[in-house]
Every structure is written in C-alpha cells, then in structure tokens.
Scaffold this motif. Structure first.
Motif: not given
Length: 440
Positions: A331-335, A370-373, A379-380
């Motif tokens: 897996g990978m999370i990019t911010i 995903h957006t971050v309110p 953006r994630i």
C-alpha cells in the motif's frame, strides 16, 4: 525624433502587457505567470528609460535603469518562468530559485552602485562603454545562466515531443518564443544597436505577450489528451478469416497490432486460465496441462470458438487457494499540498489518472483520492497493489508519467508513506474483488 517615437510606443505596449499579465496572474496565481509579468515589467522599464534618454539625453541614472530592465530583470524573469515550467523536480526548482535570487540581488547592487564612466551619445548606451570590469562580468554571468536555462528547457520539451507527446508542442513553441525574447534582450542590452535595438526590444515585448497563451494551450491539451474518434477496424486476411486483431489503446490513442489471434496469450496458455490465476495467492507448483489445440477460425466456426472452456482446464490443480498464504499486498499513501487556485486543475488531472488506472490492469486493487474538509489545499491518495512489483509497473505506465508531469504545475509539495498490509477485514464481495478469501 524617431528614437523617441519608437521607444515611447514600445514602452506603452510593454506597460499594457504588464497590466494584462498582472490580470492573468490574479486569476491564475502561478509562479510561471509571475515570471512572464516580471519580464514584461523589466522591458517596460528599459523602454521607458530609453524614451527618456532619447528625449532629454542619456545620463548615468537613465543608463542604470535601462541596463537593470533590459540586461538584468527581463532575461532573469524569463529564465525563472522557464524553470517553473520545465524543471521536473521540486528540489531542482528550489535550487534554481535560490540561484535566481542571488543573480538578481548581487548584480542589481553592482549595477546601481558601480561608477559609470565615459560620455554618453544620442544612442542606446552599452555596458562595455560605461561600466568597469565587475559590472560587465556579472552581466555576462547572468546572460550565460539565462542561455543555459533556455537550452536545457528546449531540449527537454523537444525530446518529449519527439517521443510522441504531441500535446506538448504548443509549450515547446511558447518556450521558443520566450527564448527568442531573451536573446533579443541580451543582444540589445550588450550591443545597443540604436533605433534598430528599440525595434528589437519592442518585438521582444510582443513575443513575451504571446507566450502565456501558447503555454496554457499546451498544458490544457496535455490534461485532455486527444482520443481517437472511433475504434480501429479489424484487419482481415480473407473474407471468411480474421487472423490479425488490432487493439485500440484508450490511453494513448494508438492502434497496436497484437498478431495472430489463436485464442491464447503470448505465453501459450489459455486466456480463461490466466484470468483466474490472478485470484490465487501463489502460482501452481505443478506444471500446467497441455493447452487444447487452437479453435478453428472463420465466421462459420465462431459459435464453436465462443463455447466456454473445459472445467478441467479452468480449475487449478493442487490444494485450494484458501489454504495457501496470501500475497504480501503493498500500500501507499501520498499527501499532496495543492497550490492556491489550482484545486480544480489538480482534481481534473487526478480524475484522469484514476480512470486510466482502473483500465490498466487487475494488479492495482484500490486507487482513491480524498479531499480533506479541514484542509482544502490537501489531497490524500490511497493505493493498494497486489505486490510491490505491481506498484512499480503502475508508476511506469504512460498515464502515471503524464500525471507526474502535469501535477507538479499544481502541487507545492508532497509526502509519501509506504504501507505493508498485515491484517484487514472487509465485505465478502470486496475481498472477492481483491482476490482474497477469508480475510487478509
């Protein structure tokens, strides 16, 4: 008198262009737009100083402002805009910004404070006639740096266009116009050239005015890659036989010949078996059975060829898949931190990348943005791959290379978190879609 008229008209055009580019920068706050604006303002300063010099006679203050505009600020501003467009990495852009800051501040102080020598004539003055060794040396350093940036950027985009990225051709043309404007500024500031030099500076103003439109056209075309209007028709060797198939690539718009279609993949195994092999955690230790003979071709035999494969071929030998250990999913999370005013552009680029990823193959299990309110500029992106080689193959796809190229124009920075899945639970249909049985 002619020099006054040409310089005044050129200055009027340059100040008008400064207002237009300032309006563009307020609507689309990009660093490259700031570079075009600064270049136009530098030429407006130089032409205004030239108009004053032809009107009242050149002197030391007018000469200094003329050289600051035409010889220093305008060429360096063009180099700054070109770097923001062409530098592939954020670190490289920051290094170029530091170099540009040094090349603006130090030469500006030298040009303003160094003594001016010699008598002025009724023509554009040159630094070689009125400056000492140090100011001429720093101007030469600035001009060499600008020429190096231009050559590197033109080569980079030229190679991309040659490799097939035709949508970047307007960007290359825009960079060519900016390069021409910078060369004209350097020539006039160093050689003078009298009234002809004023005409060249006015021409440089026109070139810079057209550059942003060209660049925006190219970037817009790159975000919306042209697609074919219709699928490629199948080639036929004879009226009743279609031995060669052609695949239409939705991502690139090119037609690729696959070759002889005998119902099997290039490795000689049945398509049905290969499609279902991805659901197994590991390849079978036992050798695969011999494939059946190729089905008959031609229209009269299509019904027979369309029959489902034998169950003995589709069922894998050995213990069931649930008894084997699962693959190590990766897996990978990019911010991403999006630049102000670039949210819509980034979301459009990301939507295209996600759509192409969904069509690129089964090894990318999840790819979601995903957006971050609480943080509108963030953006994630969460991605889950069948294994690390699948992640590396995904990065090498054309649509992800295009995403990396375009997103850097909208992103101020990013951070990456690598993930190794240890345990998870999901609905049965989700697990089945991921090729996992009984949890992760």
């Amino acid at each position: 008198m002619l020099g006054i008229v040409i310089a005044f008209i050129g200055a009027l055009i340059a100040w008008s262009g400064t207002a237009v580019l300032g309006s563009l920068l307020s609507r689309e706050p990009r660093l490259s737009h700031g570079g075009w604006l600064a270049a136009m303002a530098g030429m407006a300063l130089a032409l205004s100083a030239a108009a004053a010099g032809y009107a009242v006679g050149f002197n030391a203050p007018i000469f200094r402002f003329y050289q600051l505009g035409a010889g220093l600020f305008a060429p360096l501003a063009l180099a700054w805009a070109i770097v923001e467009l062409s530098a592939p990495r954020l670190r490289l852009r920051w290094a170029a910004r530091l170099a540009l800051s040094f090349l603006v501040l130090v030469p500006a102080v030298v040009l303003l404070l160094d003594p001016v020598q010699g008598a002025f004539e009724a023509a554009l003055p040159t630094p070689g006639d009125h400056y000492d060794l140090l100011p001429n040396a720093v101007l030469t350093l600035v001009h060499v740096f600008v020429c190096g940036v231009i050559v590197a950027a033109v080569i980079r985009f030229g190679l991309r266009v040659r490799e097939g990225a035709a949508e970047m051709l307007p960007v290359l043309i825009g960079l060519g116009l900016a390069a021409g404007a910078a060369v004209l500024q350097i020539l006039v500031s160093r050689l003078g050239l009298g009234v002809f030099g004023l005409l060249l500076l006015t021409a440089a103003v026109g070139l810079v005015w057209t550059v942003p439109a060209r660049v925006r056209q190219g970037l817009s075309g790159a975000r919306r890659p042209a697609r074919g209007r219709q699928r490629a028709r199948r080639g036929r060797r004879a009226a009743d036989d279609d031995d060669y198939d052609y695949d239409y690539d939705e991502g690139t718009g090119y037609v690729e010949s696959v070759g002889y279609d005998d119902g099997y993949d290039d490795d000689g195994f049945d398509d049905y078996r290969d499609d279902h092999a991805g659901l197994r955690a590991e390849p079978e230790p036992e050798p695969e059975p011999e494939p059946p003979p190729p089905p008959p071709r031609g229209r009269r035999h299509r019904a027979a060829a369309a029959a489902p494969p034998d169950a003995s071929l589709s069922a894998p030998a050995g213990p069931p898949a649930a008894a084997r250990p699962p693959r190590p999913l990766y897996g990978m999370i990019t911010i991403y931190s999006v630049q102000p005013g670039q949210n819509a552009s980034f979301d459009e680029i990301m939507a295209q990348a996600a759509a192409e990823t969904g069509r690129s193959g089964p090894d990318t299990l999840i790819y979601a943005c995903h957006t971050v309110p609480a943080a509108p500029q963030q953006r994630i992106v969460y991605a889950l791959y069948r294994d690390r080689p699948a992640y590396e193959r995904h990065l090498a796809t054309p649509h992800m290379r295009r995403f990396a190229e375009l997103s850097r124009l909208c992103v101020a920075g990013s951070s990456v978190i690598e993930l190794q899945l240890t345990s998870a639970e999901a609905a049965p249909d989700v697990l089945a879609a991921l090729g996992v049985t009984g949890g992760v």
